[in-house]
Design an enzyme around this catalytic site. Structure first.
Site, PDB file in Angstrom:
ATOM      1  N   PRO A   2       0.841  -1.208   0.000  1.00 30.93           N
ATOM      2  CA  PRO A   2       0.000   0.000   0.000  1.00 30.93           C
ATOM      3  C   PRO A   2       0.870   1.251   0.000  1.00 30.93           C
ATOM      4  O   PRO A   2       1.760   1.384   0.827  1.00 30.93           O
ATOM      5  CB  PRO A   2      -0.782  -0.111   1.309  1.00 30.93           C
ATOM      6  CG  PRO A   2      -0.604  -1.505   1.786  1.00 30.93           C
ATOM      7  CD  PRO A   2       0.667  -2.019   1.193  1.00 30.93           C
ATOM      8  N   GLU A   3       0.622   2.140  -0.928  1.00 31.19           N
ATOM      9  CA  GLU A   3       1.340   3.405  -0.995  1.00 31.19           C
ATOM     10  C   GLU A   3       0.441   4.502  -0.443  1.00 31.19           C
ATOM     11  O   GLU A   3      -0.707   4.256  -0.094  1.00 31.19           O
ATOM     12  CB  GLU A   3       1.727   3.700  -2.449  1.00 31.19           C
ATOM     13  CG  GLU A   3       2.708   2.701  -3.045  1.00 31.19           C
ATOM     14  CD  GLU A   3       4.144   2.935  -2.580  1.00 31.19           C
ATOM     15  OE1 GLU A   3       4.369   3.918  -1.840  1.00 31.19           O
ATOM     16  OE2 GLU A   3       5.011   2.134  -2.943  1.00 31.19           O
ATOM     17  N   HIS A  90      -5.783 -14.315   9.245  1.00 30.20           N
ATOM     18  CA  HIS A  90      -4.986 -13.097   9.360  1.00 30.20           C
ATOM     19  C   HIS A  90      -5.779 -11.867   9.805  1.00 30.20           C
ATOM     20  O   HIS A  90      -5.306 -10.753   9.659  1.00 30.20           O
ATOM     21  CB  HIS A  90      -4.259 -12.762   8.046  1.00 30.20           C
ATOM     22  CG  HIS A  90      -3.544 -13.926   7.439  1.00 30.20           C
ATOM     23  ND1 HIS A  90      -2.525 -14.594   8.081  1.00 30.20           N
ATOM     24  CD2 HIS A  90      -3.717 -14.554   6.250  1.00 30.20           C
ATOM     25  CE1 HIS A  90      -2.100 -15.584   7.306  1.00 30.20           C
ATOM     26  NE2 HIS A  90      -2.799 -15.593   6.187  1.00 30.20           N
ATOM     27  N   ARG A 109       1.226 -10.820   5.992  1.00 33.38           N
ATOM     28  CA  ARG A 109       2.682 -10.838   6.167  1.00 33.38           C
ATOM     29  C   ARG A 109       3.151 -10.191   7.474  1.00 33.38           C
ATOM     30  O   ARG A 109       4.309 -10.272   7.819  1.00 33.38           O
ATOM     31  CB  ARG A 109       3.359 -10.175   4.962  1.00 33.38           C
ATOM     32  CG  ARG A 109       3.050 -10.952   3.676  1.00 33.38           C
ATOM     33  CD  ARG A 109       3.757 -10.389   2.480  1.00 33.38           C
ATOM     34  NE  ARG A 109       5.197 -10.471   2.625  1.00 33.38           N
ATOM     35  CZ  ARG A 109       6.058  -9.949   1.751  1.00 33.38           C
ATOM     36  NH1 ARG A 109       5.606  -9.296   0.703  1.00 33.38           N
ATOM     37  NH2 ARG A 109       7.348 -10.071   1.933  1.00 33.38           N
ATOM     38  N   ARG A 150      23.972  18.348  -2.495  1.00 36.35           N
ATOM     39  CA  ARG A 150      23.728  16.903  -2.362  1.00 36.35           C
ATOM     40  C   ARG A 150      24.069  16.196  -3.669  1.00 36.35           C
ATOM     41  O   ARG A 150      23.641  16.603  -4.746  1.00 36.35           O
ATOM     42  CB  ARG A 150      22.256  16.642  -2.006  1.00 36.35           C
ATOM     43  CG  ARG A 150      21.794  17.295  -0.708  1.00 36.35           C
ATOM     44  CD  ARG A 150      22.178  16.502   0.520  1.00 36.35           C
ATOM     45  NE  ARG A 150      21.628  15.161   0.505  1.00 36.35           N
ATOM     46  CZ  ARG A 150      20.411  14.854   0.953  1.00 36.35           C
ATOM     47  NH1 ARG A 150      19.627  15.781   1.436  1.00 36.35           N
ATOM     48  NH2 ARG A 150      19.983  13.608   0.905  1.00 36.35           N
TER      49      ARG A 150
END
Ligand SMILES: [Zn+2]
Length: 269
Positions: A2-3, A90, A109, A150
């Site tokens: 999931p983002e 789960h 998971r 950077r």
């Protein structure tokens, strides 16, 4: 995984079922998640739910006495269901509401987490996070100033949570393509104007993904039970070796850390 858009979609799905309700009790069937489920959660009873928010990829449930923090990890999902609905494998944590529904956390998971922070102070995990990509604090000037000196590749730079939160692998690649920036270019060698374009692209890509209900999680289920997965048109992600949709040049791939990055050698400099 999931983002940010999936987490935002989840938030919007579950919020109407929780805000203004009472959290009556918490059931924990499996406490061994990424971090152990906070023990303080077990004793929670009859707590008014004040508000739901998102910070980075954390869902925050604000109670009167503290804050619940849920992270979906790699495979976590949240659904609002009738308390009587039979359990699936789960289903690790239930938050029982006075409406007779439960917010059910499922995570095969177990890289997700369910934490509780008493009091009003934000949790330490949230303290070091950079700005929200869709917020007003995130803009081209911020990227420009933060990147001076950077040498790190710009792709790694924008995926760093201290620069901006929630720009995952797919969204980084798509944003860099839309901004015409080569993913391996050193972050410190990009102009203010180009960072303006990049910030706009990040906002546009994430906003579109939120509109579409999230991109990546194939078995994602919205809180109302409808599938939340909509194929989103992707310009470069997963398309190395195929022609650029803009100029026809074959897309290439570079590696950044452990991840492969597709880009157009013609359109991205
Ligand atoms: Zn191209």
């Amino acid at each position: 995984m999931p983002e940010l858009p999936e987490v935002e979609t989840t938030l919007r799905g579950i919020r109407p079922h929780l805000e203004g309700r009472i959290l009556s009790a918490v059931t924990v069937r499996e406490s061994r998640l990424r971090w152990p489920v906070s023990e303080a959660l077990y004793g929670l009873k009859d707590c008014p739910v004040i508000a739901l928010r998102r910070r980075a990829k954390y869902l925050l449930i604000e109670l009167e006495a503290g804050q619940l923090m849920i992270h979906l990890g790699m495979s976590g999902t949240l659904r609002v269901v009738d308390a009587a609905l039979p359990l699936r494998k789960h289903d690790h944590v239930d938050l029982l509401l006075d409406s007779g529904k439960v917010l059910r956390f499922n995570d095969p998971r177990r890289f997700g987490s369910v934490l509780y922070q008493p009091g009003a102070e934000p949790h330490a995990l949230l303290a070091a996070l950079g700005p929200e990509p869709l917020g007003e604090d995130f803009h081209g000037d911020w990227l420009f100033r933060r990147s001076r000196g950077r040498k790190v590749a710009v792709k790694s730079f924008i995926m760093d949570n201290a620069t901006v939160v929630g720009v995952g692998n797919i969204y980084a690649q798509e944003s860099l393509f839309l901004a015409g920036i080569h993913p391996s270019r050193p972050a410190g060698r990009i102009s203010r104007e180009r960072y303006q374009r990049l910030a706009d692209a990040i906002k546009a890509v994430l906003a579109r993904a939120i509109e579409a209900g999230g991109t990546t999680l194939k078995d994602f289920t919205r809180a109302d039970g409808q599938p939340g997965y909509f194929a989103q048109s992707l310009h470069v992600y997963g398309r190395a070796g195929q022609p650029c949709l803009q100029c026809g040049t074959l897309l290439k791939a570079d590696r950044h850390g452990q991840r492969s990055t597709s880009y157009c050698p013609q359109c991205q400099r």
